[in-house]
Design an enzyme around this catalytic site. Sequence first.
Site, PDB file in Angstrom:
ATOM      1  N   LYS A 181     -22.656  23.713 -14.261  1.00 54.26           N
ATOM      2  CA  LYS A 181     -21.741  22.568 -14.177  1.00 54.26           C
ATOM      3  C   LYS A 181     -20.377  23.076 -13.807  1.00 54.26           C
ATOM      4  CE  LYS A 181     -22.019  18.095 -15.142  1.00 54.26           C
ATOM      5  NZ  LYS A 181     -23.262  17.309 -15.206  1.00 54.26           N
TER       6      LYS A 181
HETATM    7  N1  GLU Z   1     -24.126  15.294 -12.524  1.00 52.16           N
HETATM    8  C1  GLU Z   1     -25.457  14.811 -12.693  1.00 52.16           C
HETATM    9  C2  GLU Z   1     -25.977  15.160 -14.083  1.00 52.16           C
HETATM   10  O1  GLU Z   1     -25.224  15.334 -14.997  1.00 52.16           O
HETATM   11  C3  GLU Z   1     -26.390  15.231 -11.574  1.00 52.16           C
HETATM   12  C4  GLU Z   1     -26.607  16.690 -11.411  1.00 52.16           C
HETATM   13  C5  GLU Z   1     -27.404  17.050 -10.169  1.00 52.16           C
HETATM   14  O2  GLU Z   1     -27.877  16.175  -9.472  1.00 52.16           O
HETATM   15  O3  GLU Z   1     -27.515  18.246  -9.923  1.00 52.16           O
HETATM   16  O4  GLU Z   1     -27.148  15.189 -14.327  1.00 52.16           O
END
Ligand code: GLU
Length: 464
Positions: A101
């Site tokens: 992240k």
């Molecule tokens: N930000 C989204 C989540 O928290 C999507 C992450 C992604 O598609 O890699 O799951």
Amino acid sequence: MNFLQNVDNMVAKAASHLPMADGLFEKIRVCNSVYKVCFGVRLRGAIHTFTGYRAVHSEHIEPVKGGIRYSPDVNMQEVEALAALMSYKCALTEIPFGGSKGGICLNPKDWEPYELERITRRFTYELSKRGLISPSMNVPAPDMGTGEREMAWMADEYGRLHPSDINKRACVTGKPVICGGIAGRLEATGRGVQYALRYFFRYPDDVRAYGMSGDLQGKRISVQGLGNVGYHAALFLSEEDGALITTVCEREGYLHASDGLDVRKVKQYREEQGTLDGFPGAKFHDKPLLGLEIECDILIPAAIEGVINRENAAKLNCQIIIEAANGPITYAADKTLQNRGVCIIPDLYANAGGVTVSYFEWTRNLGQMKLGRLQKRQDVQKAESLIDQLEHNGLKVLDEYRNLATRGADEIDLVRSGLDETMRSAYDRMRDCKNSNPDITDLRTAAYYLALQSISESYLTLGL
Ligand code: GLU
């Protein structure tokens, strides 16, 4: 307790039920690496310094995957917690990614689009230098404050830096379809919430255990956050399943209408007016968090972490909470709500729709072909010849069925089918885990248990 401590406590609770090699849990729990960068961008005649992060929680499978958040609240422990949730989410839903992240500490509303583009491109360069954006190692995606536009900039910048990489479009997901995105990714997280609820209501025993009956028709739903996730979940549940969106909470306050709100109109009104206040036919109150306490059947927190905490957990008036956001319920609130018999459909599962469709987009990019292109015509021909045979033998096939069977699957149909299957099978695994293990009494612990089981198996197999 901060967000990271809350996640750690939740995963530790599940670990206490799972026999694991000595020290393995600690290895899985910790975030493997966090990169912090302060970079300058010349804007408005001055150099502005921005702080960005990319946390990699676990590389037991690569690439690692997770969104990029733009918010003034982004900080190191937050991205670590979110990266950990990504590892567990992917493990639970059998998506072959590790967890990551990132984010930049900024308010996107403070900057013009061309300024955000320069900031995004510069951040992409910083990530690329360290292998923190790459189709085979680390694949970002949208999160709060970012969307298709930012992903298009990131993909383009990566492409400029790596022009000979044939897989360059797979360096991020959540791109616009025109830039190699996939149909259905934009609304995927909201769609996943809808599929999760639909599937929950297919188990009358589970529904009854939480004092409810029937299906989604007429169920009163409160939604906190009308961003991409909350909006699409509310829209689909009201327009396709007959649920009533009775409360909508946003930054400035909440709207309530006991006979249900028109979600499209509410969204449009807020976009035009900049507030929910004054929306016709509904009551507005300027204390957003009090909206969570209004009586409903299903509460959907779809914004940020920690909104349901020890302050308000005892005051909520709902039977089901489905965590469309990451970490909206704190560890303490979780306990209170479990004791009160509230069903919590946990984030690891409930908001996995986004990364699931990201996975489809990534494989589509690597395959360099739109899903369904090879088999659609063949499927149509097979269905047509079968129907012709039936009619030849005197059986009249209704036009409705003929049309359905001979339509062939477009990319969006395949994406929805894959998402639905992912949500169903993950729910069944959580349900079986909970029902077959007397010590596990809630879906969240079951979800973490399964995720830990899968990650620890990878670690032991790889010998890490
Ligand atoms: N930000 C989204 C989540 O928290 C999507 C992450 C992604 O598609 O890699 O799951």
